[in-house]
Structure formats: structure tokens, C-alpha cells
Write an enzyme that holds these catalytic residues in place. Sequence first.
Site, PDB file in Angstrom:
ATOM      1  N   HIS A 118      25.183 -83.927 -15.448  1.00  0.00           N
ATOM      2  CA  HIS A 118      26.261 -84.053 -16.441  1.00  0.00           C
ATOM      3  C   HIS A 118      25.939 -85.257 -17.325  1.00  0.00           C
ATOM      4  O   HIS A 118      25.578 -86.324 -16.817  1.00  0.00           O
ATOM      5  CB  HIS A 118      27.602 -84.256 -15.729  1.00  0.00           C
ATOM      6  CG  HIS A 118      28.752 -84.301 -16.680  1.00  0.00           C
ATOM      7  ND1 HIS A 118      29.242 -83.173 -17.305  1.00  0.00           N
ATOM      8  CD2 HIS A 118      29.477 -85.348 -17.163  1.00  0.00           C
ATOM      9  CE1 HIS A 118      30.235 -83.523 -18.110  1.00  0.00           C
ATOM     10  NE2 HIS A 118      30.387 -84.837 -18.041  1.00  0.00           N
ATOM     11  N   LEU A 140      32.430 -72.642 -12.750  1.00  0.00           N
ATOM     12  CA  LEU A 140      32.289 -71.766 -11.580  1.00  0.00           C
ATOM     13  C   LEU A 140      33.596 -71.725 -10.791  1.00  0.00           C
ATOM     14  O   LEU A 140      34.305 -72.732 -10.690  1.00  0.00           O
ATOM     15  CB  LEU A 140      31.152 -72.282 -10.695  1.00  0.00           C
ATOM     16  CG  LEU A 140      29.774 -72.250 -11.369  1.00  0.00           C
ATOM     17  CD1 LEU A 140      28.772 -73.108 -10.600  1.00  0.00           C
ATOM     18  CD2 LEU A 140      29.280 -70.815 -11.506  1.00  0.00           C
TER      19      LEU A 140
END
Length: 215
Positions: A105, A89
Site C-alpha cells: 500500500h 476483497l
Amino acid sequence: MKSIVILISGRGSNMEAILDAGLPLNISAVISNRPDAGGLATAARHGVPTCVVDHKAHATRDAFDAALAESIDAFAPDYIVLAGFMRVLTEGFVKRYPRRIVNIHPSLLPAFPGLHTHRQALATGVKIHGATVHLVTPTLDHGPIIIQAAVPVLTDDDEVALAQRVLTQEHCIYPQALRWLAEGRVRFTADDVVEIAGINVSSYLGEQQLLVPKE
Ligand code: GAR
């Protein structure tokens, strides 16, 4: 009740764990950047509205992120939940939603940011690996950590076996992190470290043992 939108790119098993967790949250929509993401059908089966913002239909990252933001803002969510969302992003996008984008993650951050985390763990020879739920900042795979889970790395592990062991833990810690956000328990110190109000341990160790005290 707070509301979220979930962003996916693929099979959506973390998304499904969140949908199945019975969280005190309105799950307003699931958005995918890939029209063929398997998780879209799963979300529809759960009765959650879905939409696609195809990154291939946009020439630049800025154009894609603008279209994504427009799609998200139509649902006015409190939090944006990245669940296997595999697009980087832009800084502008992240700054539009300060402390409101959550990511999972598959490593014990700050170890192994980026891709192929299980391969990196095996190549490095770490003996403990895991997953992290954190708030997103403009730096990739970085930001205030809400909860982590640790698993052992076994001598005969390959990437697939290690990924599966970690994924099982991801499905526990992501709903837990979102529950704390829903309950308004996630606070920040002056150094931007997360503290969970009323709870002094936010980690899982081993494969089963939950160290979070139950109230
Ligand atoms: C999960 O392991 C998640 O942690 C990882 O992708 C997988 C998605 O699986 N995310 C990242 O690597 C983000 N950098 P899922 O679609 O079944 O939830």
C-alpha cells in the site's frame, strides 16, 4: 520452495520488480481482474503463466471472489501477492487464506488507507510519506506490517513526483518482504505484530539507505 501467485490490476511495476528479484520462490501465475492490464504482457515476457478473472463478468463481489479463489487454488500457492490489485476483497475470501495474502500500500499505514494516498499526504501536510507491505486482514489496508519505507515530502512535490519517489521504494521493499516470507523468517507475536527472525530492523529511511543489516 514456497510458491506464490501475483494479483494485478494495471501496469504491474511491483510485479516486475518481484519477477526480476531472483527470489527463492516459484512464481506460479499472474492473475489480473482486468483483461487490459499492462502487466499481463510483462508477465508473459518473463515466462510466467497469466490468466484473467474479469470482475465485470461477475454480478456480485462474492461471485467474483469465488471465481478468483478457484483460479488461485488451481495453482495451490503458499502466498497470494497483491501488487497493485485494486479490488476490495470480501471477508470470506480473506478468511480463506489466513496470513497468506500479502499487499503493498502506497502510504505509511495506518496513515492514509484507501485511494489517492499521495493526494491525501500532500493535503495533510505530512513531511514523511512512504509505503507498507503487510498481511491482509478483512479490514481494508490493515494487517500485520512486514516492512515499510519512508521518503521525504518536498515542498514543490505534486502527486506524480511524490508517487514516483514512493514507487521506487516499493520496488525495494516488496521483494525484500517476499524474501523473508520465502525464508520462513516472518513470525508473529501474541499481539499479531510481525517480527523478522534474525533481523531487528525492517524499514528503509530516506531514498537510498537500507537499514536492514546484511548477514
Ligand atoms: C502501487 O503504487 C501500489 O502500491 C498501489 O498501486 C500501485 C500499482 O502500481 N496499490 C494500491 O494502491 C493498493 N491499495 P504497479 O501496478 O506499477 O505495481
